[in-house]
Write a protein that holds these residues in place. Sequence first.
Motif, mmCIF file in Angstrom:
data_model
loop_
_atom_site.group_PDB
_atom_site.id
_atom_site.type_symbol
_atom_site.label_atom_id
_atom_site.label_comp_id
_atom_site.label_asym_id
_atom_site.label_seq_id
_atom_site.Cartn_x
_atom_site.Cartn_y
_atom_site.Cartn_z
ATOM 1 N N VAL A 42 0.846 -1.184 0.000
ATOM 2 C CA VAL A 42 0.000 0.000 0.000
ATOM 3 C C VAL A 42 0.883 1.236 0.000
ATOM 4 O O VAL A 42 1.915 1.261 0.671
ATOM 5 N N THR A 43 0.513 2.227 -0.765
ATOM 6 C CA THR A 43 1.291 3.463 -0.808
ATOM 7 C C THR A 43 0.582 4.540 -0.004
ATOM 8 O O THR A 43 -0.627 4.724 -0.137
ATOM 9 N N LEU A 44 1.337 5.215 0.829
ATOM 10 C CA LEU A 44 0.769 6.295 1.629
ATOM 11 C C LEU A 44 1.321 7.632 1.149
ATOM 12 O O LEU A 44 2.533 7.827 1.104
ATOM 13 N N VAL A 45 0.420 8.527 0.779
ATOM 14 C CA VAL A 45 0.845 9.866 0.373
ATOM 15 C C VAL A 45 0.732 10.784 1.583
ATOM 16 O O VAL A 45 -0.362 11.024 2.093
ATOM 17 N N MET A 46 1.858 11.237 2.054
ATOM 18 C CA MET A 46 1.874 12.105 3.231
ATOM 19 C C MET A 46 2.546 13.419 2.913
ATOM 20 O O MET A 46 3.365 13.506 2.009
ATOM 21 N N GLY A 47 2.252 14.429 3.699
ATOM 22 C CA GLY A 47 2.954 15.694 3.554
ATOM 23 C C GLY A 47 4.133 15.691 4.512
ATOM 24 O O GLY A 47 4.510 14.652 5.041
ATOM 25 N N ARG A 48 4.710 16.833 4.724
ATOM 26 C CA ARG A 48 5.787 16.928 5.694
ATOM 27 C C ARG A 48 5.194 16.747 7.075
ATOM 28 O O ARG A 48 4.103 17.222 7.355
ATOM 29 N N MET A 49 5.917 16.091 7.923
ATOM 30 C CA MET A 49 5.386 15.820 9.248
ATOM 31 C C MET A 49 5.783 16.905 10.229
ATOM 32 O O MET A 49 6.658 16.715 11.072
ATOM 33 N N HIS A 50 5.115 18.032 10.120
ATOM 34 C CA HIS A 50 5.495 19.169 10.957
ATOM 35 C C HIS A 50 4.769 19.191 12.296
ATOM 36 O O HIS A 50 5.107 19.962 13.169
ATOM 37 N N ASP A 51 3.759 18.374 12.433
ATOM 38 C CA ASP A 51 3.023 18.344 13.692
ATOM 39 C C ASP A 51 3.206 16.972 14.339
ATOM 40 O O ASP A 51 3.161 15.947 13.646
ATOM 41 N N PRO A 52 3.401 16.948 15.639
ATOM 42 C CA PRO A 52 3.555 15.661 16.336
ATOM 43 C C PRO A 52 2.419 14.702 16.012
ATOM 44 O O PRO A 52 2.607 13.486 16.012
ATOM 45 N N PHE A 53 1.273 15.254 15.729
ATOM 46 C CA PHE A 53 0.132 14.407 15.408
ATOM 47 C C PHE A 53 0.410 13.505 14.210
ATOM 48 O O PHE A 53 -0.011 12.346 14.166
ATOM 49 N N MET B 39 4.564 1.744 1.604
ATOM 50 C CA MET B 39 5.507 2.547 0.845
ATOM 51 C C MET B 39 5.146 4.006 1.059
ATOM 52 O O MET B 39 3.970 4.353 1.103
ATOM 53 N N LEU B 40 6.149 4.842 1.195
ATOM 54 C CA LEU B 40 5.889 6.252 1.451
ATOM 55 C C LEU B 40 6.037 7.086 0.189
ATOM 56 O O LEU B 40 6.950 6.861 -0.600
ATOM 57 N N ALA B 41 5.142 8.037 0.014
ATOM 58 C CA ALA B 41 5.296 8.981 -1.089
ATOM 59 C C ALA B 41 5.018 10.362 -0.521
ATOM 60 O O ALA B 41 3.996 10.575 0.112
ATOM 61 N N SER B 42 5.936 11.278 -0.707
ATOM 62 C CA SER B 42 5.711 12.621 -0.189
ATOM 63 C C SER B 42 4.808 13.377 -1.142
ATOM 64 O O SER B 42 4.983 13.320 -2.356
ATOM 65 N N ALA B 43 3.843 14.077 -0.581
ATOM 66 C CA ALA B 43 3.008 14.928 -1.411
ATOM 67 C C ALA B 43 3.909 16.034 -1.960
ATOM 68 O O ALA B 43 3.776 16.481 -3.082
ATOM 69 N N GLY B 44 4.842 16.441 -1.146
ATOM 70 C CA GLY B 44 5.894 17.372 -1.526
ATOM 71 C C GLY B 44 5.502 18.543 -2.406
ATOM 72 O O GLY B 44 4.552 19.266 -2.116
ATOM 73 N N ARG B 45 6.219 18.686 -3.459
ATOM 74 C CA ARG B 45 6.057 19.853 -4.325
ATOM 75 C C ARG B 45 4.650 19.987 -4.902
ATOM 76 O O ARG B 45 3.961 20.956 -4.668
ATOM 77 N N VAL C 73 -4.357 8.460 0.818
ATOM 78 C CA VAL C 73 -3.929 9.851 0.683
ATOM 79 C C VAL C 73 -4.244 10.621 1.961
ATOM 80 O O VAL C 73 -5.403 10.771 2.330
ATOM 81 N N ALA C 74 -3.194 11.070 2.622
ATOM 82 C CA ALA C 74 -3.373 11.764 3.894
ATOM 83 C C ALA C 74 -2.800 13.166 3.839
ATOM 84 O O ALA C 74 -2.504 13.771 4.866
ATOM 85 N N ALA C 75 -2.614 13.675 2.646
ATOM 86 C CA ALA C 75 -2.062 15.019 2.520
ATOM 87 C C ALA C 75 -2.505 15.643 1.216
ATOM 88 O O ALA C 75 -2.889 14.946 0.284
ATOM 89 N N GLY C 76 -2.420 16.935 1.174
ATOM 90 C CA GLY C 76 -2.745 17.632 -0.059
ATOM 91 C C GLY C 76 -4.206 17.548 -0.447
ATOM 92 O O GLY C 76 -5.045 17.022 0.278
ATOM 93 N N THR C 77 -4.481 18.090 -1.586
ATOM 94 C CA THR C 77 -5.838 18.081 -2.096
ATOM 95 C C THR C 77 -5.826 17.328 -3.408
ATOM 96 O O THR C 77 -5.099 17.658 -4.326
ATOM 97 N N MET C 78 -6.604 16.286 -3.461
ATOM 98 C CA MET C 78 -6.599 15.484 -4.674
ATOM 99 C C MET C 78 -7.666 15.997 -5.648
ATOM 100 O O MET C 78 -8.791 16.273 -5.256
ATOM 101 N N SER C 79 -7.278 16.109 -6.883
ATOM 102 C CA SER C 79 -8.243 16.568 -7.874
ATOM 103 C C SER C 79 -9.115 15.396 -8.310
ATOM 104 O O SER C 79 -8.679 14.254 -8.304
ATOM 105 N N PRO C 80 -10.352 15.676 -8.685
ATOM 106 C CA PRO C 80 -11.249 14.626 -9.164
ATOM 107 C C PRO C 80 -10.650 13.907 -10.373
ATOM 108 O O PRO C 80 -10.832 12.703 -10.550
ATOM 109 N N GLU C 81 -9.883 14.643 -11.184
ATOM 110 C CA GLU C 81 -9.285 14.035 -12.376
ATOM 111 C C GLU C 81 -8.311 12.921 -11.990
ATOM 112 O O GLU C 81 -8.341 11.824 -12.543
ATOM 113 N N HIS C 82 -7.444 13.258 -11.039
ATOM 114 C CA HIS C 82 -6.471 12.256 -10.629
ATOM 115 C C HIS C 82 -7.132 11.058 -9.984
ATOM 116 O O HIS C 82 -6.751 9.918 -10.208
#
Lengths: 358, 358
Positions: free
Chosen positions: B83-94, B114-120, B141-150
Amino acid sequence: MRVIKNVCKNDAALPIISAMTRVTIKDVARIAGVSPSAVSRVFTDGASASEATREKVLTVARDLGYRPSLLARGLVGTRTNLVTLVMGRMHDPFDALFLDELAEALAARGTRLMLASAGRDAAGDSGLLQALDYKSDAVIVAAGTMSPEHADLCVRAGLPVILSGRVLDAPGVDSVLADNVGGGRQAAELLVRTGCRRLAYLGRGGATFSDRERLKGFAGAASRAGIEVATTAVADRDHGTVFQAATDLFAGPAPPDGLFASTDSMAIAAIEAARAVGLSVPDDLSIVGFNNVPAAAWRSNQLTTVDYPIAGVVSGILDLLDSRLADPDRAREVRRIPTGLVVRATTREKHPHRRGCP
Amino acid sequence: MRVIKNVCKNDAALPIISAMTRVTIKDVARIAGVSPSAVSRVFTDGASASEATREKVLTVARDLGYRPSLLARGLVGTRTNLVTLVMGRMHDPFDALFLDELAEALAARGTRLMLASAGRDAAGDSGLLQALDYKSDAVIVAAGTMSPEHADLCVRAGLPVILSGRVLDAPGVDSVLADNVGGGRQAAELLVRTGCRRLAYLGRGGATFSDRERLKGFAGAASRAGIEVATTAVADRDHGTVFQAATDLFAGPAPPDGLFASTDSMAIAAIEAARAVGLSVPDDLSIVGFNNVPAAAWRSNQLTTVDYPIAGVVSGILDLLDSRLADPDRAREVRRIPTGLVVRATTREKHPHRRGCP
DNA sequence: CTGAAAGCGCTTACAG
DNA sequence: CTGAAAGCGCTTACAG
């Protein structure tokens, strides 16, 4: 499977991806009028392909939404661009900082990151096996204690092992870590320099590699100043447990006037314990932590601490990764990244007891 | 490659893994005197193999240190257990708490992460592509905003998409999230119930899905009590920035007597700001956070907060994952996990203004 | 229950 | 520069 291909036509202006059917190199080759080999070469850096071919292939690939299967590539190729990280549970905010930095750095160089929990088995060998099963280019171990046997197994199997935050004297096993001993020394020197005479160490009782090294550096420097360090060990790093242990220490028969904690989290719990028993920090008691997590800078903590050089450690890991891949037989290397002291408000001004001296 | 096989003999009593040469299913088959198919069956749950064959194969496999290649399996099989997890930067302890729980839960069921940074790219589509490239069973997907297209692209390609903490109204895209609206409501009701009348929300100005929902629940409940909420937005969630914004708010012309912050981290910065401007918490100002991170329980914070049901969200994700894999065509499902209130010391006792009432 | 065959999607020598 | 062939390590129908 193939039977239902194209049964469900696309209705939008998106790449032609029929339901469930992957676009393969053959599809691209057929439509572009070239061989699969040619397509492969276009997608391989530094492979020979004429400009005409390249253009045709790229166009078709884009239209079809073709992406090389990393599974197939990994199976046949020599490098997977995949790295496995063995981590423990992330119970300290520091863990997230480290993982974040590492993930970002790997992503920047196009390396994928797979996670393996050290979890149940202390040796974290399931993580190693997972790395092997996916043909990872390397495994980074940032948790648990790896046995020489397991390390040897990996090295034999051609899987580079890079230890983060720990050292193992096994051939081919590289290490990168903060200079814990140096950091402990810096803490002791600061405390001694600012007039503390009854030094204590609050740690994990040698449960982790870092804990042992930090105490070693701290006790060593204290000893050179003629001071013996009293140590308090805590089994669980949980805030409440540490708070209690610190409270007991401060209210006990021989309270310290200078405390070095194994981590900022523990140091912060100690600050709260000091407040609870009515000790003034830093007047009655100086406190130094380790890691320099964000909470250390909070107004209510203002913790003096040893800065963990995360960026340095991470780039050291990438460095060693490159070197090891370039030359699998090179000698093992241990890289210790220097720490720095961040002086805030939980330690006193310099030389308070020398006030009035020239 | 094959040429150097066995050139470097083993000298220890470990599984016979010659340098760089992987033990394959053929090796096991040959030595066990059966066909590769038989070996494959022994390693496939629920496949038919006689007890004799099974035993022979297992013995040889153990001796040789054989492990099925996940790359090859993934290539040919229908499920990868990845399973791939899309995460952003982990700036909060949460973030670490969540990742830790998810990683543990997946590991427990034998699923690799597997980790994937939402990053740029805000859309985090590179993470989706990575998931596709590795034939992941699903992408979380636990970060960013996913477009309906994607999202549509993934669903078409047969890659289940599970959103964590956000909702997208696209066919086949499941969501699991804390009941942010309910949590916001709980916060408002508590503040109103304990006598606060000038309510404020300290958040990200609608920058994230959670932020918008929490404000919505908070403002809605406040409005029902006849109170209009003043909102303060902060561009960066950094402690210093939040501290400054809160200080300005508290020292400004219309200071609140009840504050709800988007996260505990922001709430803690607000506590410190209140102290800095000489406000007494909770006498002059009540504060409620969201998440219930460990630091909320610290003695110096004692933050009243809305508990984020991490375990519930994680098991919801695994649940939906199973359901979706079992039936790819099922209707999309949005699961909201109830939050709870953890009352500590930054809010007042119940009904302080009703003191004396029956 | 078992093995021979075909195939997953790609790359790598090998001739041209 | 290019294509045909073989192979990476496995699984899945297909006959027996």
